[in-house]
Design a protein around this motif. Structure first.
Motif, PDB file in Angstrom:
ATOM      1  N   TYR A 113      50.096  20.700  56.661  1.00 44.26           N
ATOM      2  CA  TYR A 113      51.253  21.561  56.336  1.00 44.26           C
ATOM      3  C   TYR A 113      50.778  22.931  55.872  1.00 44.26           C
ATOM      4  N   GLN A 114      49.772  22.940  55.017  1.00 49.08           N
ATOM      5  CA  GLN A 114      49.263  24.216  54.517  1.00 49.08           C
ATOM      6  C   GLN A 114      48.586  25.018  55.620  1.00 49.08           C
ATOM      7  N   ALA A 115      47.947  24.331  56.566  1.00 48.09           N
ATOM      8  CA  ALA A 115      47.315  25.044  57.686  1.00 48.09           C
ATOM      9  C   ALA A 115      48.373  25.738  58.541  1.00 48.09           C
ATOM     10  N   TRP A 116      49.483  25.044  58.837  1.00 47.71           N
ATOM     11  CA  TRP A 116      50.562  25.663  59.598  1.00 47.71           C
ATOM     12  C   TRP A 116      51.169  26.840  58.840  1.00 47.71           C
ATOM     13  N   ARG A 117      51.389  26.665  57.557  1.00 50.03           N
ATOM     14  CA  ARG A 117      51.968  27.753  56.761  1.00 50.03           C
ATOM     15  C   ARG A 117      51.043  28.969  56.750  1.00 50.03           C
ATOM     16  N   ALA A 147      61.809  24.428  54.458  1.00 47.83           N
ATOM     17  CA  ALA A 147      62.743  23.435  54.989  1.00 47.83           C
ATOM     18  C   ALA A 147      62.020  22.243  55.605  1.00 47.83           C
ATOM     19  N   VAL A 148      60.873  22.496  56.255  1.00 49.46           N
ATOM     20  CA  VAL A 148      60.169  21.408  56.948  1.00 49.46           C
ATOM     21  C   VAL A 148      59.066  20.799  56.098  1.00 49.46           C
ATOM     22  N   PRO A 150      57.024  18.280  54.002  1.00 52.12           N
ATOM     23  CA  PRO A 150      57.086  16.815  54.070  1.00 52.12           C
ATOM     24  C   PRO A 150      57.806  16.186  52.882  1.00 52.12           C
ATOM     25  N   THR A 151      57.809  16.863  51.747  1.00 57.52           N
ATOM     26  CA  THR A 151      58.469  16.305  50.566  1.00 57.52           C
ATOM     27  C   THR A 151      59.970  16.187  50.730  1.00 57.52           C
ATOM     28  N   ASN A 152      60.542  16.855  51.738  1.00 58.62           N
ATOM     29  CA  ASN A 152      61.986  16.783  51.954  1.00 58.62           C
ATOM     30  C   ASN A 152      62.395  15.569  52.775  1.00 58.62           C
ATOM     31  N   THR A 153      61.428  14.748  53.174  1.00 54.42           N
ATOM     32  CA  THR A 153      61.720  13.540  53.961  1.00 54.42           C
ATOM     33  C   THR A 153      61.326  12.301  53.162  1.00 54.42           C
ATOM     34  N   LEU A 154      61.913  11.187  53.518  1.00 60.97           N
ATOM     35  CA  LEU A 154      61.626   9.944  52.794  1.00 60.97           C
ATOM     36  C   LEU A 154      60.174   9.517  52.965  1.00 60.97           C
ATOM     37  N   ASN A 389      63.266  26.467  47.063  1.00 65.20           N
ATOM     38  CA  ASN A 389      62.538  25.310  46.548  1.00 65.20           C
ATOM     39  C   ASN A 389      63.072  24.861  45.199  1.00 65.20           C
ATOM     40  N   ASP A 390      63.413  25.830  44.348  1.00 61.14           N
ATOM     41  CA  ASP A 390      63.906  25.500  43.014  1.00 61.14           C
ATOM     42  C   ASP A 390      65.376  25.117  43.013  1.00 61.14           C
ATOM     43  N   LEU A 391      66.185  25.778  43.861  1.00 62.98           N
ATOM     44  CA  LEU A 391      67.632  25.652  43.745  1.00 62.98           C
ATOM     45  C   LEU A 391      68.305  24.918  44.901  1.00 62.98           C
ATOM     46  N   VAL A 392      67.523  24.530  45.912  1.00 67.10           N
ATOM     47  CA  VAL A 392      68.098  23.757  47.018  1.00 67.10           C
ATOM     48  C   VAL A 392      67.291  22.477  47.243  1.00 67.10           C
ATOM     49  N   TRP A 393      66.051  22.604  47.705  1.00 69.81           N
ATOM     50  CA  TRP A 393      65.274  21.432  48.106  1.00 69.81           C
ATOM     51  C   TRP A 393      64.911  20.540  46.931  1.00 69.81           C
ATOM     52  N   ASN A 394      64.760  21.101  45.758  1.00 65.12           N
ATOM     53  CA  ASN A 394      64.507  20.287  44.566  1.00 65.12           C
ATOM     54  C   ASN A 394      65.634  19.287  44.338  1.00 65.12           C
TER      55      ASN A 394
END
Length: 576
Positions: A113-117, A147-148, A150-154, A389-394
């Motif tokens: 993930y960090q490599a893609w970013r 948005a993508v 990995p922490t946003n998925t189960l 990250n703080d106000l949506v995905w969290n």
């Protein structure tokens, strides 16, 4: 402008430099790299699409750069596979679970993930786009990568996966209920707070007081003194029109009103009415005129010829317009002023206006004119996507993957207790920010008077937040240079709201002072001294010297002419 800040002797230069260098470094690590859209303008889907198209065009125009970034990405991904990639960075709170370091599968996922970013960021940084286009592109790629994550998925969230096994999947059932509820009641955004845990007037905005004046635009609250003696000159707090006033009167221990009362000051508060489409024509003249009426009521109640004003964000802009109006008319209604986290314009360095193009501004203006108001929930969504990250995905993870109820947090309750802006004021704010009208002599007229802030020569205390993502501190520093007279500039180590709510006792709190004049913000910070603790204490001492002699506290609130109209927090704050 004279920037006088501290009367204490400066520390040794080496010690001071080390203190300044250490704190910003730690803070910047947690700050977002790009601020994003302007809440008053909004963020149109077509602007994001246009930015994506611009990135695509760069891929076609710069094939060599694209190939280089692809080669670098392939090398980084191969290093992940063969185990030679460096250990993943741990500063990101999303990846704080030990599994991201200890479990080889999760570690590889994070490294990939960090490599893609890094590849996307590298391509944008090295492209030939102009600086502003690069900032928009960086915001877009950051939005995409957030948005993508990995922490946003189960399966990509070890904490959520453990919770699923522990509960037999009941967390997913609860999460589905939360998702359906948010879809129906919160326009599909994850709820940030348990709204049932708070009640305005009970455990928020609960400082005793009374409404002593009311007009169509505002209620004026006078708070009950808590000391035997009080300073003669009253304090009037002017909150932003885009929020309700009780950010200054949260729970006990977090209340700025409570702090001022303990310091033997007489405190009054403006509570703005929440406008509807029927108030579409309210503009800056409307708000300044109502403030003048409130100040005259305070003068009659207290016997003081003038007041000390305090304002934040758009409230400070309104307050500045009021002071410019008074200076133009030669009226001495304001003795000193405190301006908190407020900018007057969007300069070329400000990232607050990344998508504030002429087309977007016109669309925002036309939208509020058509509806009569700028809706508070719309503002709230833009604020949220400024820090996704703080106000949506969290909250996506908390509410839907972990199946938890949103937290009971007073600041977030206030933040979600939204208000509307009348179309007239919204249009003026757009002009003021994009054309820098407040800081330009004669560019703005208030109640028929041309405004020149250089004529405002009362003492001013100006606060900015180092990690403020809404009103960047360098913009605050630049804005207040438009004033005449003496100005003390103070820089808190916190963000936008955290700078306002800064009660004493926080061991991590710091603020910066500099008693020398500086040509620009960077030079000011270079010569500043870091001070441990809350700026509230420093400000309290500054206020006392400008609040007159002390006398016995009034035995009752209001006066014969301005009798109590009801207990605080009043009627307007609870109107939908």
């Amino acid at each position: 402008m004279t920037t006088a800040v501290s009367t204490k002797a400066p520390a040794k230069k080496a010690k001071k430099t080390a203190a300044i260098a250490a704190v910003p470094a730690a803070i910047v690590d947690r700050a977002p790299a790009v601020t994003g859209p302007n809440p008053f303008v909004g963020m149109r889907p077509q602007d994001l699409v246009s930015t994506a198209q611009q990135i695509g065009a760069q891929c076609v125009q710069e094939p060599t750069l694209l190939l280089q970034q692809q080669t670098r990405l392939a090398q980084d991904l191969m290093a992940v596979v063969d185990g030679s990639a460096p250990a993943p960075a741990t500063r990101d709170r999303r990846f704080g679970d030990p599994a991201w370091q200890d479990n080889p599968v999760y570690r590889m996922a994070l490294q990939g993930y960090q490599a893609w970013r890094d590849a996307l960021t590298g391509f944008v940084t090295r492209s030939v786009m102009d600086g502003r286009s690069k900032e928009r592109a960086q915001y877009f790629t950051d939005l995409l990568m957030d948005a993508v994550a990995p922490t946003n998925t189960l399966l990509g969230n070890p904490a959520a996966l453990r919770k699923t096994f522990e509960t037999g999947g009941l967390n997913l059932v609860s999460g589905l209920v939360n998702l359906l509820t948010d879809t129906m009641t919160n326009q599909g955004m994850p709820s940030q707070v348990d709204k049932g845990a708070f009640r305005v007037g009970k455990n928020l905005a609960a400082t005793p007081g009374a409404v002593v004046f009311r007009n169509e635009v505002l209620e004026l609250i006078q708070y009950t003194p808590t000391t035997a003696d009080v300073h003669a000159r009253p304090q009037l707090i002017v909150p932003p029109q885009v929020n309700k006033f009780y950010v200054f009167d949260l729970a006990p221990g977090k209340s700025l009103v409570e702090h001022l009362l303990r310091n033997e000051l007489q405190v009054f508060m403006v509570s703005w009415r929440n406008p509807t489409a029927a108030h579409r024509d309210w503009n800056l003249d409307t708000y300044v005129g109502s403030l003048v009426e409130a100040i005259h009521a305070i003068r009659e109640i207290t016997g003081s010829p003038d007041v000390n004003l305090h304002g934040a964000c758009s409230g400070a802009m309104t307050m500045s317009a009021l002071m410019g109006y008074c200076a133009a008319r030669g009226e001495k209604l304001v003795h000193s002023a405190t301006l908190m986290v407020s900018v007057f314009g969007l300069d070329s360095q400000s990232q607050l206006g990344l998508f504030a193009t002429p087309e977007a501004i016109d669309a925002a203006r036309q939208g509020s004119q058509a509806r009569g108001v700028l809706d508070g929930e719309e503002l709230g969504r833009v604020f949220a996507w400024m820090r996704p990250n703080d106000l949506v995905w969290n909250y996506w993870v908390n509410n839907y993957l972990l199946g938890k109820a949103p937290p009971a947090f007073d600041i977030l309750f206030w933040n979600n207790d939204t208000t509307r802006l009348p179309a007239g004021l919204h249009g003026q704010l757009l002009d003021m920010l994009t054309l820098n009208q407040l800081a330009t002599p004669g560019a703005l007229r208030i109640l028929g008077e041309p405004i020149d802030l250089a004529a405002v020569d009362c003492d001013k205390y100006v606060l900015a937040g180092m990690t403020d993502h809404i009103t960047p501190w360098k913009g605050v520093f630049s804005s207040v240079r438009a004033f005449g007279g003496q100005t003390e500039f103070v820089l808190s180590s916190s963000g936008h709201v955290q700078s306002l709510i800064n009660p004493p006792g926080n061991a991590k709190a710091k603020y910066f002072l500099n008693d020398a004049q500086a040509a620009d913000a960077e030079a000011w910070l270079e010569g500043a001294t870091a001070n441990q603790g809350s700026w509230w204490e420093h400000w309290g001492e500054w206020l006392k010297t400008r609040s007159g002699a002390k006398h016995a506290a009034p035995s009752s609130l209001g006066s014969k002419r301005h009798a109590s109209l009801g207990e605080a927090p009043g009627r307007y704050v609870t109107e939908a």
